[in-house]
Design an enzyme around this catalytic site. Sequence first.
Site, PDB file in Angstrom:
ATOM      1  N   ASP A   1      -7.673 -11.746   8.669  1.00 43.45           N
ATOM      2  CA  ASP A   1      -7.718 -10.375   8.138  1.00 43.45           C
ATOM      3  C   ASP A   1      -9.162  -9.897   7.982  1.00 43.45           C
ATOM      4  OD1 ASP A   1      -6.587  -8.018   7.066  1.00 43.45           O
ATOM      5  OD2 ASP A   1      -6.888  -8.754   5.029  1.00 43.45           O
TER       6      ASP A   1
ATOM      7  N   LYS B   1       0.817  -1.222   0.000  1.00 42.31           N
ATOM      8  CA  LYS B   1       0.000   0.000   0.000  1.00 42.31           C
ATOM      9  C   LYS B   1       0.848   1.269   0.000  1.00 42.31           C
ATOM     10  CE  LYS B   1      -4.274  -1.856   1.950  1.00 42.31           C
ATOM     11  NZ  LYS B   1      -5.255  -1.830   3.056  1.00 42.31           N
TER      12      LYS B   1
ATOM     13  N   HIS C   1      -1.768  -3.620  -4.890  1.00 49.12           N
ATOM     14  CA  HIS C   1      -0.857  -3.553  -3.749  1.00 49.12           C
ATOM     15  C   HIS C   1      -0.196  -4.895  -3.398  1.00 49.12           C
ATOM     16  CE1 HIS C   1      -4.374  -4.730  -1.202  1.00 49.12           C
ATOM     17  NE2 HIS C   1      -3.470  -5.214  -0.402  1.00 49.12           N
TER      18      HIS C   1
END
Length: 377
Positions: free
Chosen positions: A329, A251, A276
């Site tokens: 996540d 990122k 990313h």
Amino acid sequence: MVASGLENSRLFEETQRRLQKIQALHNIDVAIAGSMDIKVILNIALDEIIRQLNVDAVDVFLYSPYNQSLEYTVQQGFRSRLFNVMPIKLGEGIVGRVALERRSIKVLNLAEEESWIRKDLILEEGFVSYYGVPLIAKGQLLGVLEVFKRSPIEEDEEWEEYLETLAGQIAIAPDNARLLESLVSANRELSRAYDKTLEGWAYALDLRDKETEGHSQRVTELTLRIAKKMGVRDEDLIHIRRGALLHDMGKIGIPDNILLKPDKLSEEEWEIMKKHPVYAYQMLSRIEYLRPALDIPYCHHEKWDGSGYPRGLKGEEIPLAARIFAVADVFDALTSDRPYRKAWTKESAIEYIKGEAGKHFDPRVVDAFLKVIEEKE
């Protein structure tokens, strides 16, 4: 003919004796090469000294540079326990002199030796003669080897030379142990420094993307717990931890107007955001130390059914570490506040993950995740 036979017999015995001495040195070499336990090595060496030099007892004091003293380490051949002495300062008694002066000292009659500080040892053991040899390697004092006999030592030049040779061989063991300890310590500190650097990078990423502050640490902890539940080896957990900390490293390459946008991304912006993981791979693959940790930064957005990105991997084509991380996540993201939505309840997030088993997530990982959450509760 008789004289020749006697001479041949003497030469044969002498050859055998020398071969035994060479074998003793070889045995000590093998012990040094095959063990990291210094006491095991020293005990093998002391056993050889008693057999080859025909002495009654032998011991080793190792030198401690921190308090400038000799510390009792191992012994063989003693009848009593009186020998468990306190550390001896350099220059104190004969053993201290051997260390301080770095030279061998022999005493043929211990009863007449005034500087001997362990009188009870002589009385209890009945020792008559003594030989002390400094253990020195690469110019550094490592300790003192002492040999004792309950009768006069019948030493000659060959006897003394062999004792000095054995002492030189024995000195290798503590020298190797200290070198190994120093190497392990340096490697541990280096690894710790690397990991602290990674934690700093993860913190910097969280600061840049304020909506995910603390996300890296939380998701790393949950990922490791799921991985342990699935039986992942300890050596692999190290790389999983590093990969989890750096999962959003790519990122850095995403413009602020996209990364920090407080609303949903447009289709064009989303295409940029989806790059990313590739940026992470391009950055981290240049660092050899981090290559084993690339699975998570590169593949954590792949999906079990093949609909993920950046490569559209499917099922077990996706590395296990990335499959585990994906569950952790998403769970953390759903249960955290975002500018465009409020955090979900834990129960809602768990139900969502259950529903995505076999689609977004590996069903086995989901099962392990549910067990971890249940145990935590």
